[in-house]
Enzyme design. Structure first.
Site, mmCIF file in Angstrom:
data_model
loop_
_atom_site.group_PDB
_atom_site.id
_atom_site.type_symbol
_atom_site.label_atom_id
_atom_site.label_comp_id
_atom_site.label_asym_id
_atom_site.label_seq_id
_atom_site.Cartn_x
_atom_site.Cartn_y
_atom_site.Cartn_z
ATOM 1 N N CYS A 33 0.700 -1.112 -0.045
ATOM 2 C CA CYS A 33 -0.055 0.019 -0.096
ATOM 3 C C CYS A 33 0.783 1.292 0.119
ATOM 4 O O CYS A 33 2.164 1.289 0.022
ATOM 5 C CB CYS A 33 -1.072 0.088 1.113
ATOM 6 S SG CYS A 33 -2.311 -0.994 0.734
ATOM 7 N N SER B 157 -5.882 11.866 -2.127
ATOM 8 C CA SER B 157 -5.823 10.152 -2.452
ATOM 9 C C SER B 157 -5.833 9.934 -4.013
ATOM 10 O O SER B 157 -6.547 10.739 -4.802
ATOM 11 C CB SER B 157 -7.011 9.595 -1.802
ATOM 12 O OG SER B 157 -7.204 8.248 -2.203
ATOM 13 N N GLU C 37 -4.488 13.567 3.323
ATOM 14 C CA GLU C 37 -5.237 13.273 1.788
ATOM 15 C C GLU C 37 -6.758 13.946 2.218
ATOM 16 O O GLU C 37 -7.275 13.723 3.164
ATOM 17 C CB GLU C 37 -5.295 11.858 1.648
ATOM 18 C CG GLU C 37 -4.061 11.298 1.199
ATOM 19 C CD GLU C 37 -4.222 9.815 0.738
ATOM 20 O OE1 GLU C 37 -3.242 9.467 -0.171
ATOM 21 O OE2 GLU C 37 -4.910 9.407 0.900
#
Length: 558
Positions: free
Chosen positions: A119, A468, A442
């Site tokens: 991730c 994001s 974000e």
């Protein structure tokens, strides 16, 4: 071998006694020690399968004559951290990951490394560490999540956040929201669109640090396990040939990555991470030259959230190498860069055909003749700002409207969901940059709320924070200098007219120079939001977004 420093000679007898305590045999100690950096944990869906990946890597290393030894790296799930204090701890983990991996690798003198991330921050953090440690290294990720299915349509995490906005606007009932909640994220893996995690895993292939398919083979496919075994075997081949990360991650390789980024329509966060990786290999990465590359690079993919295709579709269409092969038809890539395969980029992509021109557009029929990202400059962002223009609707490519100013994300969300933002507005969220946040949160919640409220084609959002990869629309981030250091975004007042012109790469505050000078003279720095712990230390050392939010030791006062 590098590990001889802890294995060979009478002075290393104490070291060997500790290896004995680990259960290692004499034969294992005589082989190269290969560190397997595992980002496995039980809180990140993209990492919950990494234990299986790690076991496969270990088997591959052992089959090829190495001794695999696992140590951990932390990971934050951006989706779970979103919209609260947790998001302040997302970007900052990139440097913790790089620093801790450097410490473990050098303290124990590993001969080679296999990085197992998935991730958002783990991939760039481990790429940074690979450049620092500079021993033979291969990357193998956990793979992307399969798309969800709701009411006959494929979905991803951005669909879920936008469903919350639709629910707030009364366009979706509670039962509908629950259906999204239960079906949007159906498997393990990194979220299924071209978000930051998948962007960086794809770029790892382009950089030459991961094998073919590393960015696209779905997490639940057995091909991912086979890839992990191949990565374990390949790192031993790299060890034998002494091929190291700095032989691979050259300036030319980084420019290749930026070029493919434009074609794929990657997350704006790649414009934070590529400069940080470049910094580790001694390259001065000025985000402005992204426009030069973008102007000559066609955008070939519209993966979610920009379009209706997903990572599984890209994989079936031929993956990253097929995209690279399309770009190579225009001579846009450096074919001579070395890769972890032991072959050059040109050798790797030869014969990798595009199997679905609906997913990967041919270069003679692109979505646009210019790339997926753009850097905007002007008196509001003298050092630059970043927008994912491939995810901006046509009517928002040029926009002018009154500023609606908020000094934190939460206030902006309250205003959006409260119906206080109207078509034509330009939402400004400031003091959310690397230093001001701190941590550069974000802004997926406000961008999703704007889309869910039906304002995606009429409202722009500008911030010194970031977005994001799941964000879409006229979302302009990384505004530099940031508000916390007195950047012009700190001087914007409610109702000021802001002009966005993406085709001309401009972001302008329609206020006279004299008025801006008056406001600047009256501006006072704000007290730090966090004064203790890691975030306080991070805020003291971090640079603005245009430099990749890298950490630098503050200069001593003269």
């Amino acid at each position: 071998m590098k590990s001889d420093a802890v294995k060979k000679g009478s002075q290393q007898a104490p070291h060997r006694s500790l290896f004995n305590a680990l259960g290692l045999t004499k034969e294992e100690m005589e082989r190269p020690l290969v560190g397997i950096v595992s980002s496995y944990n039980e809180i990140v869906p993209g990492h919950m399968n990494l234990d299986k990946i790690v076991e496969a890597v270990k088997l591959g290393v052992a089959m090829a004559g190495g001794t695999p030894i696992v140590f951990p790296a932390i990971a934050v799930c951006d989706g779970i951290a979103m919209g609260h204090i947790g998001m302040k701890y997302s970007l900052v983990t990139r440097d913790l990951i790089a620093d801790s991996t450097e410490a473990m690798a050098l303290a124990h003198q590993f001969d080679a490394l296999v990085m197992v991330p998935n991730c958002d921050k783990n991939v760039p953090g481990l790429l940074m560490a690979a450049a620092r440690v500079n021993v033979p290294t291969v990357f193998v990720s956990g793979g992307p999540m399969m798309a969800g299915h709701v009411q006959g349509h494929k979905t991803s995490l951005s669909s879920m956040f936008e469903a919350v906005g639709a629910y707030a606007a009364g366009k979706l009932d509670e039962e509908g929201l629950l259906e999204y909640e239960n079906k949007t994220c159906p498997t393990c893996g990194s979220c299924s669109g071209m978000y930051t995690a998948n962007s960086m895993n794809c770029l790892t292939e382009v950089l030459g640090m991961g094998l073919k398919g590393n960015g696209t083979i779905p997490a639940v496919y057995s091909a991912r396990i086979r890839l992990a075994k191949q990565a374990g075997m390949q790192v031993m081949e790299m060890f034998r040939r002494n091929i190291r990360p700095r032989d691979i991650m050259t300036r030319e390789a980084i420019l290749n990555a930026l070029t493919v980024d434009m074609a794929l329509g990657c997350s704006t966060n790649s414009m934070l991470h590529l400069p940080a990786i470049a910094h580790e290999v001694g390259m001065d990465f000025d985000i402005s030259f992204a426009n030069e590359i973008s102007e000559r690079t066609p955008n070939l993919c519209h993966l979610a959230p920009a379009g209706p295709t997903y990572m599984e579709d890209l994989d079936e269409a031929g993956g990253v190498y097929a995209v690279m092969n399309e770009l190579d038809k225009l001579g846009l890539l450096n074919r001579d860069c070395m890769t972890v395969t032991g072959k050059t980029v040109g050798e790797n992509i030869a014969g990798c055909v595009n199997r679905n021109p609906q997913v990967i557009r041919p270069v003679d029929n692109p979505y646009s003749k210019t790339g997926g990202l753009a850097v905007l400059k002007g008196n509001l962002a003298p050092d630059g700002s970043v927008v994912k223009r491939s995810a901006v609707v046509e009517e928002m490519m040029v926009h002018s409207g009154p500023a609606r100013v908020f000094d934190c994300e939460e206030d902006a969300i309250d205003a959006i969901k409260g119906g206080k933002i109207v078509p034509g507005d330009v939402v400004v969220i400031r003091y959310e940059g690397p230093k001001g946040g701190p941590g550069m949160r974000e802004m997926l919640n406000p961008t999703s709320a704007i889309a869910g409220m039906g304002l995606g084609s009429s409202v722009a959002l500008i911030t010194d924070g970031r977005f994001s990869g799941a964000s879409r629309g006229a979302s302009i981030g990384h505004v530099s200098p940031e508000a916390a250091v007195g950047g012009p975004i700190a001087l914007v007042e409610e109702g000021d007219i802001i002009s966005v012109n993406i085709p001309e790469m401009k972001l302008e505050l329609k206020v006279s120079d004299e008025e801006l000078a008056r406001r600047r003279a009256a501006w006072q720095p704000r007290q730090p939001r966090v004064t203790t712990g890691y975030l306080a230390r991070y805020a003291a050392m971090v640079t603005s977004g245009n430099r990749g939010a890298i950490l630098q030791v503050p200069k001593a006062a003269e």
